[in-house]
Motif scaffolding. Structure first.
Motif, PDB file in Angstrom:
ATOM      1  N   SER A 154       0.853  -1.182   0.000  1.00  0.00           N
ATOM      2  CA  SER A 154       0.000   0.000   0.000  1.00  0.00           C
ATOM      3  C   SER A 154       0.890   1.234   0.000  1.00  0.00           C
ATOM      4  N   TYR A 161       0.077  -6.543  -0.194  1.00  0.00           N
ATOM      5  CA  TYR A 161      -1.043  -7.283  -0.779  1.00  0.00           C
ATOM      6  C   TYR A 161      -0.533  -8.218  -1.872  1.00  0.00           C
ATOM      7  N   PHE A 202      -4.004   1.996  -4.998  1.00  0.00           N
ATOM      8  CA  PHE A 202      -4.556   2.570  -3.774  1.00  0.00           C
ATOM      9  C   PHE A 202      -4.732   4.072  -3.897  1.00  0.00           C
ATOM     10  N   ALA A 209      -9.253   1.159  -2.280  1.00  0.00           N
ATOM     11  CA  ALA A 209      -8.382   0.484  -3.244  1.00  0.00           C
ATOM     12  C   ALA A 209      -9.195   0.151  -4.477  1.00  0.00           C
ATOM     13  N   ARG A 224     -10.765   0.096   2.369  1.00  0.00           N
ATOM     14  CA  ARG A 224      -9.625  -0.511   3.056  1.00  0.00           C
ATOM     15  C   ARG A 224      -9.643  -0.168   4.531  1.00  0.00           C
ATOM     16  N   GLY A 229      -6.034  -3.857   6.984  1.00  0.00           N
ATOM     17  CA  GLY A 229      -5.859  -3.916   5.537  1.00  0.00           C
ATOM     18  C   GLY A 229      -6.938  -4.692   4.821  1.00  0.00           C
ATOM     19  N   LEU A 231     -10.246  -5.605   2.865  1.00  0.00           N
ATOM     20  CA  LEU A 231     -10.967  -4.851   1.838  1.00  0.00           C
ATOM     21  C   LEU A 231     -12.432  -5.261   1.808  1.00  0.00           C
TER      22      LEU A 231
END
Length: 350
Positions: A154, A161, A202, A209, A224, A229, A231
């Motif tokens: 990120s 990710y 992002f 995101a 997010r 973190g 989603l």
């Protein structure tokens, strides 16, 4: 406009010898210089630059990662010197990213469905860990097993990710992960079955995101959660025109620096889809779809400061050049650079 120095990654199956150097600009109107071979390499299909270094994967069954140093020279005559090499920890690595603090590198191995973490410091590409993913999806010929297609931090560096096209899953790890045993991570999102998530970007200031899905040809807007973190799906918008019945697969996604425009490439329809992004970041709206100026736009590079967009059209052996108009829509300039099988473009400092 000032000259913009670039490196181009390629597939080396149809006349390419590796990584090429080129530059755009240097005058009142956009004009190409190059290409010139910067480094011989096998299938350097994805590149990343950070901390004064350039990293390239070798997308083949053996799988490799190479760190290069740039040798000073004219922008279109840059030479790369291999400073360190290491196995990628899996088959067909297709993505490499450098952490925001330039201390670590992550590589996604597509065919084996794994990803590897490296130290970006020191004399070697020291591999810290390789993580094997698991799972599958309903599209038999593309999702029989895991296929890592993206491994990226990120913007704030808090999370790493890994996007798994094969299992319709995005997995999140702590951004400062360093230990040899990084664990299995946490499922950040499961897309709808068969979507085939490919890449993620992002918002720079809002908690959102944007994920491009290769198999369902869509952009997912996801909220997010800052601490974990994770989603959460907010919206999903198609990238193709209504009524299109041909075969097409999304390739790349990029967000403008001001976060007002989002771009996606369509391979098959051979176009660039442009979306407006709301001020809050929670919605996108399709503004237009522009022919990409070639065939199979696997990648494109957004140059916000000079309002240009460069499209790597892999199957037509060219990089098409577009200006961005006042609405952020690409307008073809007519200038194209001939490069065999281009797959990635990065901007460098020389």
């Amino acid at each position: 406009m000032p000259a913009v120095p670039l490196l181009v990654g390629t597939y080396t199956k149809r006349g390419s010898s590796g990584i090429y150097a080129a530059s755009l600009g240097g005058g009142a109107e956009p004009a190409w210089q190059g290409p010139a071979l910067a480094a011989e390499a096998a299938n350097p299909s994805y590149l990343a630059a950070g901390g004064g270094r350039v990293f390239a994967v070798n997308e083949d069954a053996a799988g490799g990662l190479t760190r290069y140093q740039c040798r000073a020279g004219d922008a279109a005559q840059v030479r790369l010197e291999a400073a360190a090499q290491a196995p990628s920890g899996g088959e067909d690595p297709c993505y490499v990213a450098v952490s925001p603090d330039a201390s670590a590198v992550a590589v996604a191995n597509y065919t084996s469905g794994s990803w590897s973490l490296y130290s970006a410091d020191g004399a070697s590409c020291e591999k810290r860990a390789t993580v094997q993913l698991s799972g599958s999806g309903p599209v038999a010929d593309r999702q029989a097993g895991p296929h890592a297609h993206c491994s990226v931090w990120s913007n704030d560096g808090r999370h790493l990710y890994v996007v798994d096209l094969g299992a319709d899953t995005i997995i999140v790890y702590p951004g400062d992960v360093r230990a040899p045993d990084v664990g299995s991570g946490v499922v950040a999102m499961k897309t709808r079955p068969g979507a085939g998530p490919r890449h993620i970007v992002f918002h720079p200031s809002q908690p959102f995101a944007y994920v491009v899905t290769e198999l369902s040809n869509a952009v997912i807007v996801a909220k997010r959660e800052g601490a974990t973190g994770v989603l959460t799906l907010v919206a999903e918008v198609g990238t193709l025109p209504g009524g299109f019945g041909g075969s097409s697969f999304c390739g790349h996604i990029a967000l403008s620096e001001d976060a007002r425009r989002l771009y996606v490439s369509n391979r098959g329809h051979d176009s660039i889809a442009t979306f407006s992004v709301s001020a809050s970041g929670d919605s996108v709206q399709l503004l237009g779809i522009t022919p990409c100026g070639g065939s199979h736009p696997r990648f494109f590079l957004l140059l916000d400061d000079v309002r240009m967009l460069l499209v790597a059209n892999t199957l037509s052996d060219s990089i098409a050049c577009f200006k961005l108009d006042s609405d952020g829509l690409p307008v073809r300039t007519g200038e194209a650079l001939s490069v065999p099988s281009p797959t990635c473009i990065v901007r460098i400092d020389v």
